[in-house]
Write an enzyme that holds these catalytic residues in place. Structure first.
Site, mmCIF file in Angstrom:
data_model
loop_
_atom_site.group_PDB
_atom_site.id
_atom_site.type_symbol
_atom_site.label_atom_id
_atom_site.label_comp_id
_atom_site.label_asym_id
_atom_site.label_seq_id
_atom_site.Cartn_x
_atom_site.Cartn_y
_atom_site.Cartn_z
ATOM 1 N N SER A 157 -2.913 -4.528 2.995
ATOM 2 C CA SER A 157 -3.003 -3.802 4.159
ATOM 3 C C SER A 157 -4.183 -4.089 4.810
ATOM 4 C CB SER A 157 -3.501 -2.590 4.857
ATOM 5 O OG SER A 157 -3.747 -1.406 5.229
ATOM 6 N N TYR A 189 -8.348 4.630 0.980
ATOM 7 C CA TYR A 189 -7.246 3.559 1.244
ATOM 8 C C TYR A 189 -7.532 2.269 1.882
ATOM 9 C CZ TYR A 189 -2.717 1.705 3.244
ATOM 10 O OH TYR A 189 -1.659 0.841 3.167
#
Ligand code: NDP
Length: 253
Positions: A154, A167
């Protein structure tokens, strides 16, 4: 302009590819796409019913090309991963692809107030399970003359961002795992290892992360499949140890 790649319809024939988080979102579309290009796909996910729906969709178009293996990464123990590997070893001579795609998003919160349970869950699902699955499947991947591992990253796994908590940290860990493994297998196996940031994609996770956003502004999972297909192609044989992005992706000579 988005990346275009026209693969031969049989490009993945005789290849076996395992996709985690294949019950929904990018993983589901990935599984359908790979099966469409001839691969036998192994679908991993935590929800048996959703996996069975994907199974039915693939089986209807590509009979005999799909198997499912329900596994909840949050609760899976080491022997669950070993059982999976043993079962695959019985069914296949080797494994040609491993797409680490399943992940949890967790809370968006300052570190000071980040929920401890979310931190543990995300480390379990986004990092520990990825390590364990990789470890048990490396022997089968090593038996393939041309195997690929794609770790899903990401943008917040490359540059930290406030409030993305576990995350972001879990995706940084994935980048570290990718780099470490890439160097280890480079000269001794046919396994090529990279990380890929899909970029904003119209899925449940994106909707949860940006509830105020109009989903239609984001590309569909289908539209990013040319990059995934290319990374599984013979042309991508030399791409190794790289942190790749779907956005702006270019074929490498
Ligand atoms: P989704 O939430 O749509 O899908 C995630 C998948 O992971 C689902 O199949 C889900 O299962 C599965 N999963 C979640 N928890 C577990 C668990 N405990 N055990 C097993 N499987 C589990 O996400 P996306 O498709 O959007 O994301 C795919 C990957 O892409 C992720 O790694 C994400 O971090 C990354 N990514 C996505 C972006 C985006 O904009 N969509 C942007 C950047 C990166 P279930 O169906 O049961 O929920």
């Amino acid at each position: 302009m988005s990346f275009n790649y026209s693969a031969d319809k049989n490009m993945l024939l005789n290849k076996t590819i395992l996709i985690t988080g294949a019950s929904d979102g990018i993983g589901k579309v990935c599984a359908k796409t790979f099966a469409n290009y001839g691969a036998t796909v192994v679908l991993l996910g935590r929800d048996q019913n959703k996996l069975e729906q994907v199974y039915d969709e693939i089986e209807k178009l590509q009979p005999g090309k799909v198997i499912i293996h329900p596994l909840d990464f949050k609760t899976a123990a080491i022997n669950d991963f070993q059982t999976l590997a043993a079962s695959l070893n019985e069914q296949f001579n080797s494994l040609d692809g491993l797409i680490h795609n399943a992940a949890l998003l967790g809370a968006r919160s300052p570190i000071e107030f980040y929920p401890d349970q979310d931190w543990s869950d995300l480390m379990q699902v986004n990092v520990n399970a990825v390590f364990r699955l990789t470890q048990v499947l490396l022997p089968a991947l090593g038996k393939s003359s041309d195997a690929r591992i794609i770790f899903t990253s990401s943008s917040v796994g490359r540059v930290g961002r406030a409030f993305w908590g576990a995350y972001a940290v879990s995706k940084f860990a994935i980048e570290g795992l990718m780099q470490t493994l890439a160097e280890e297998v480079e000269n001794t196996t046919g396994i090529r290892v990279n990380s890929l940031n899909p970029g904003g994609t119209r899925t449940n996770m994106r909707r949860d992360a940006y509830p105020a956003e109009n989903p239609e502004t984001q590309p569909s999972a289908e539209s990013i499949m040319p990059v995934y297909l290319y990374l599984m192609s013979p042309e991508a044989r030399t791409i190794h140890g790289q942190a790749l992005n779907v956005r702006g992706f270019k074929a490498q000579a």
